[in-house]
Design a protein around this motif. Structure first.
Motif, mmCIF file in Angstrom:
data_model
loop_
_atom_site.group_PDB
_atom_site.id
_atom_site.type_symbol
_atom_site.label_atom_id
_atom_site.label_comp_id
_atom_site.label_asym_id
_atom_site.label_seq_id
_atom_site.Cartn_x
_atom_site.Cartn_y
_atom_site.Cartn_z
ATOM 1 N N GLY A 105 49.593 -22.068 -3.996
ATOM 2 C CA GLY A 105 49.043 -22.777 -2.848
ATOM 3 C C GLY A 105 49.698 -24.107 -2.551
ATOM 4 O O GLY A 105 49.313 -24.784 -1.591
ATOM 5 N N ARG A 106 50.699 -24.496 -3.376
ATOM 6 C CA ARG A 106 51.310 -25.815 -3.196
ATOM 7 C C ARG A 106 52.833 -25.731 -3.332
ATOM 8 O O ARG A 106 53.385 -24.698 -3.712
ATOM 9 N N VAL A 107 53.491 -26.845 -3.023
ATOM 10 C CA VAL A 107 54.947 -26.940 -3.103
ATOM 11 C C VAL A 107 55.312 -28.299 -3.694
ATOM 12 O O VAL A 107 54.487 -29.215 -3.747
ATOM 13 N N TYR A 108 56.556 -28.426 -4.124
ATOM 14 C CA TYR A 108 57.129 -29.745 -4.338
ATOM 15 C C TYR A 108 57.631 -30.264 -2.993
ATOM 16 O O TYR A 108 58.209 -29.491 -2.207
ATOM 17 N N ASN A 109 57.437 -31.539 -2.737
ATOM 18 C CA ASN A 109 58.011 -32.179 -1.553
ATOM 19 C C ASN A 109 59.301 -32.845 -2.025
ATOM 20 O O ASN A 109 59.275 -33.924 -2.607
ATOM 21 N N THR A 110 60.409 -32.178 -1.773
ATOM 22 C CA THR A 110 61.658 -32.459 -2.485
ATOM 23 C C THR A 110 62.730 -33.056 -1.581
ATOM 24 O O THR A 110 62.954 -32.583 -0.466
ATOM 25 N N SER A 111 63.390 -34.087 -2.091
ATOM 26 C CA SER A 111 64.537 -34.690 -1.420
ATOM 27 C C SER A 111 65.801 -34.294 -2.182
ATOM 28 O O SER A 111 65.867 -34.455 -3.399
ATOM 29 N N LEU A 112 66.777 -33.773 -1.455
ATOM 30 C CA LEU A 112 68.038 -33.316 -2.053
ATOM 31 C C LEU A 112 69.207 -34.120 -1.511
ATOM 32 O O LEU A 112 69.285 -34.377 -0.299
ATOM 33 N N ALA A 113 70.129 -34.493 -2.394
ATOM 34 C CA ALA A 113 71.324 -35.239 -2.003
ATOM 35 C C ALA A 113 72.563 -34.376 -2.223
ATOM 36 O O ALA A 113 72.700 -33.727 -3.268
ATOM 37 N N SER A 142 47.697 -33.934 -1.989
ATOM 38 C CA SER A 142 47.559 -33.168 -3.231
ATOM 39 C C SER A 142 47.002 -31.759 -2.995
ATOM 40 O O SER A 142 47.117 -30.898 -3.862
ATOM 41 N N ARG A 143 46.437 -31.521 -1.818
ATOM 42 C CA ARG A 143 45.932 -30.182 -1.520
ATOM 43 C C ARG A 143 47.067 -29.165 -1.402
ATOM 44 O O ARG A 143 46.885 -27.985 -1.718
ATOM 45 N N THR A 144 48.229 -29.599 -0.912
ATOM 46 C CA THR A 144 49.338 -28.663 -0.693
ATOM 47 C C THR A 144 50.624 -29.061 -1.405
ATOM 48 O O THR A 144 51.621 -28.346 -1.303
ATOM 49 N N ILE A 145 50.621 -30.177 -2.125
ATOM 50 C CA ILE A 145 51.831 -30.663 -2.795
ATOM 51 C C ILE A 145 51.527 -30.931 -4.264
ATOM 52 O O ILE A 145 50.475 -31.491 -4.605
ATOM 53 N N LEU A 146 52.444 -30.523 -5.128
ATOM 54 C CA LEU A 146 52.384 -30.842 -6.544
ATOM 55 C C LEU A 146 53.292 -32.045 -6.796
ATOM 56 O O LEU A 146 54.447 -32.048 -6.366
ATOM 57 N N ALA A 147 52.785 -33.058 -7.473
ATOM 58 C CA ALA A 147 53.549 -34.278 -7.698
ATOM 59 C C ALA A 147 54.703 -34.046 -8.665
ATOM 60 O O ALA A 147 54.573 -33.324 -9.659
ATOM 61 N N GLY A 148 55.837 -34.674 -8.390
ATOM 62 C CA GLY A 148 56.940 -34.709 -9.330
ATOM 63 C C GLY A 148 56.657 -35.718 -10.434
ATOM 64 O O GLY A 148 55.663 -36.457 -10.384
ATOM 65 N N THR A 149 57.524 -35.761 -11.419
ATOM 66 C CA THR A 149 57.304 -36.642 -12.566
ATOM 67 C C THR A 149 58.515 -37.495 -12.931
ATOM 68 O O THR A 149 58.385 -38.425 -13.734
ATOM 69 N N GLU A 150 59.670 -37.217 -12.338
ATOM 70 C CA GLU A 150 60.919 -37.820 -12.812
ATOM 71 C C GLU A 150 61.554 -38.723 -11.759
ATOM 72 O O GLU A 150 61.961 -38.266 -10.695
ATOM 73 N N PRO A 151 61.680 -40.043 -12.039
ATOM 74 C CA PRO A 151 62.453 -40.906 -11.143
ATOM 75 C C PRO A 151 63.922 -40.471 -11.134
ATOM 76 O O PRO A 151 64.451 -40.046 -12.170
#
Length: 280
Positions: A105-113, A142-151
């Motif tokens: 039910g969720r995704v990572y909200n991801t930035s790619l370089a 938080s309802r649709t996104i899973l938090a990342g953990t790594e700077p």
């Protein structure tokens, strides 16, 4: 690549650009507009281009982004970014896109370089998830996104580049962590600030992050009234290490460009050596 890598020492100015969009509900149309704006930035001399958060989709429902999520490493949006970086021969940071996270039910909200060869050099999953309620206005990522953990930071010709997304802007400890071991030349801030919170805090926070870390901040925003009824604040901008706004676009599609100048970085840090004076 994480923030533990040693920063380089750039010696020549490096031109950057931030793209502002008013993203709609059609993935294909959004990618076409992003490509046109990347091309505009490159024609202006940009060597690095930053797209805003949700540049590929702002759906009618929060769950729409879950429907277009991609597996890490392949998918229409990831192919678009790699191809655009390669075709335009530019460092390209793809705002955010939804990636699988193991939760249906969720995704990572991801930035790619991506580098100018179209090779991916960094992935950052947004750590801080926005929540806001005032009257009828309510958001809970938080309802649709899973938090990342790594700077995450990566090395570019302008030096160390710190990655972050939208709500991260309110958490200065993230940028202090990324600056450890020699400092950051550039903070990236793709965002979709709401009109309410952006009007109150956007510029203040961007300038604060630039001043306290004595670096440039490049912020690419969503800016206008969207198909889904949401209104975003816009004000895409570039801020220098002294906190001066070098360029800003209040609303609508467009590009804000400027130069990361190593001489200016060195001047500010020499005149006011706050980074060296840190105790904690």
């Amino acid at each position: 690549m994480t923030a533990s890598a040693a920063p380089s020492a750039p010696s020549t100015p490096f031109r950057v650009a931030a793209v502002q969009t008013v993203t709609g509900t059609s993935l294909d149309a959004n990618l076409a507009r992003a490509d046109a704006l990347i091309a505009e930035a490159v024609r202006g001399g940009a060597e690095l281009v930053l797209l805003p958060e949700y540049f590929c989709m702002m759906g009618r429902q929060e769950t729409d982004k879950v429907a277009i999520r991609e597996q890490d490493g392949d998918g229409p949006v990831q192919r678009f970014l790699a191809d655009a970086a390669r075709r335009h021969r530019v460092w390209l940071v793809g705002g955010t896109l939804p990636l699988h996270c193991g939760d249906e039910g969720r995704v990572y909200n991801t930035s790619l370089a991506f580098d100018p060869r179209g090779e991916r050099v960094a992935r950052y999953d947004k750590i801080h998830l926005f929540g806001f309620t005032r009257g009828t206005e309510s958001y809970d990522e938080s309802r649709t996104i899973l938090a990342g953990t790594e700077p995450v930071a990566f090395e570019a010709p302008c030096g160390r580049v710190a990655m972050s997304v939208c709500y991260d802007l309110r958490f200065p400890e993230l940028y202090r962590h990324l600056a450890a071991g020699g400092g950051t030349s550039l903070i990236l801030m793709p965002a979709a600030f709401t009109y309410t919170t952006g009007q109150a805090h956007w510029e203040i926070l961007l300038r604060a992050r630039a001043i306290e870390n004595q670096c440039y901040v490049l912020a690419a925003a969503q800016g206008g009234k969207h198909e889904n009824g949401r209104r975003t604040w816009g004000h895409t901008m570039l801020v220098d290490p002294w906190g001066e706004v070098l360029g800003v676009l209040p609303e609508g599609e467009g590009v804000v460009a400027g130069v990361i100048d190593p001489a200016r970085l060195a001047e500010v840090r020499q005149n006011l050596p706050a980074l060296r004076h840190r105790v904690l």
